[in-house]
Scaffold this motif. Structure first.
Motif, mmCIF file in Angstrom:
data_model
loop_
_atom_site.group_PDB
_atom_site.id
_atom_site.type_symbol
_atom_site.label_atom_id
_atom_site.label_comp_id
_atom_site.label_asym_id
_atom_site.label_seq_id
_atom_site.Cartn_x
_atom_site.Cartn_y
_atom_site.Cartn_z
ATOM 1 N N ASP A 99 0.810 -1.210 0.000
ATOM 2 C CA ASP A 99 0.000 0.000 0.000
ATOM 3 C C ASP A 99 0.847 1.267 0.000
ATOM 4 O OD1 ASP A 99 -3.039 -0.820 0.526
ATOM 5 O OD2 ASP A 99 -1.742 -2.191 1.617
ATOM 6 N N THR A 117 -2.619 7.440 6.810
ATOM 7 C CA THR A 117 -3.191 7.568 5.469
ATOM 8 C C THR A 117 -3.651 6.208 4.942
ATOM 9 O OG1 THR A 117 -1.867 9.510 4.912
ATOM 10 C CG2 THR A 117 -2.715 8.221 3.077
ATOM 11 N N ARG A 121 -7.458 5.023 4.257
ATOM 12 C CA ARG A 121 -7.864 4.621 2.915
ATOM 13 C C ARG A 121 -8.473 3.226 2.903
ATOM 14 N NH1 ARG A 121 -4.717 2.165 -0.975
ATOM 15 N NH2 ARG A 121 -2.814 2.749 0.107
ATOM 16 N N ASN A 124 -11.867 3.050 4.304
ATOM 17 C CA ASN A 124 -12.907 3.604 3.432
ATOM 18 C C ASN A 124 -13.138 2.650 2.271
ATOM 19 O OD1 ASN A 124 -14.711 5.475 2.435
ATOM 20 N ND2 ASN A 124 -13.173 6.563 1.247
ATOM 21 N N GLU A 167 -8.847 -2.042 -5.546
ATOM 22 C CA GLU A 167 -9.107 -0.612 -5.389
ATOM 23 C C GLU A 167 -9.094 0.106 -6.729
ATOM 24 O OE1 GLU A 167 -6.087 0.450 -2.635
ATOM 25 O OE2 GLU A 167 -7.312 0.000 -0.874
ATOM 26 N N GLN A 190 -6.978 7.901 -2.779
ATOM 27 C CA GLN A 190 -6.583 8.597 -1.563
ATOM 28 C C GLN A 190 -5.103 8.415 -1.270
ATOM 29 O OE1 GLN A 190 -9.306 8.310 1.801
ATOM 30 N NE2 GLN A 190 -10.890 7.484 0.465
#
Length: 241
Positions: A99, A117, A121, A124, A167, A190
């Protein structure tokens, strides 16, 4: 942000591990450190962290192999922490599903910011970006189940996707027939546009194309618009259940 997250640190260097563990603990995270991959694997059967920080130079296993396992099999978010600064190392890590990538040496503030962060992300996820009644989508011969990370072809054969591939696919499926620049894709994911460069998006999309069995010379689903970005050319239908 709720910091009651569990973070596993797989790092063999005691001094660096102490810095990471102390920084994360002071920020309110629950941290468990592992000095090698074997110790982490042994614990993984009963301990599932919310995020893993993985050193590439582990004494008993290539850190990239561990990243691949976390991303493709366990679907656990992970950040690579490495003294290797070469572009190829970062791209390989991102291609395998990491990531984010933090190069040593780093400031504690940067570490905490990157961790938050990624957690923000991945938190979400489908529950917010894809409503429960829209967790399944079809395009061409494919069906994607966002809840289980399962990509299924017309013969009911499954293709395993890692989190980063899911994603990016989600970004495209919600915006079919729209031209998306690399910077727009980074924003939708994001990711920090300043620290994540365009090439990382190219690598991830290339990997996704392979999973979709695209013709490398003439892709039909994810088209490249040279100098502009990418366009998802397939019709998308969402399946209510």
């Amino acid at each position: 942000m709720n910091t009651s997250f569990s973070i596993a640190v797989i790092e063999d260097d005691d001094d660096i591990a102490d810095i990471i563990v102390c920084s994360l603990a002071e920020a309110g995270f629950h941290v468990q450190r592992f000095a090698n991959a074997a110790a982490f694997h042994e614990t993984l059967t009963k301990y599932r962290p919310d995020l893993c920080l993985v050193d590439l130079g582990l004494p008993d296993e290539n850190g990239l192999d561990l990243v691949r396992l976390l991303s493709n099999t366990h679907h656990i978010p992970n950040i690579i922490i490495s003294g290797k600064r070469a572009l190829t190392d970062k791209l390989i890590g991102l291609e395998l599903g990491a990531d984010d990538y933090i190069a040593k040496p780093f400031e504690s503030a940067e570490l905490i910011a990157r961790v938050r962060t990624v957690l923000r992300r991945v938190g979400n996820d489908d529950r917010q970006t894809t409503p429960p009644q829209q967790s399944l989508a079809r395009f061409q011969q494919w069906t994607i189940d966002f809840n289980s990370f399962r990509l299924i072809d017309e013969h009911d054969e499954e293709v395993n996707l890692n989190r980063s591939e899911v994603e990016i696919l989600r970004v495209f499926l919600h915006r079919p027939l729209q031209l998306l620049s690399r910077s727009q894709i980074l924003e939708y994911l994001q990711l920090d546009v300043d620290s994540n460069f365009d090439r990382s998006i190219d690598v991830r999309i290339s990997r996704l194309r392979n999973k979709l069995r695209e013709d490398k010379q003439n892709p039909k689903i994810i088209k490249t618009v040279y100098g502009e970005g990418y366009l998802f050319a397939a019709t998308v239908s969402w399946i209510t259940r």
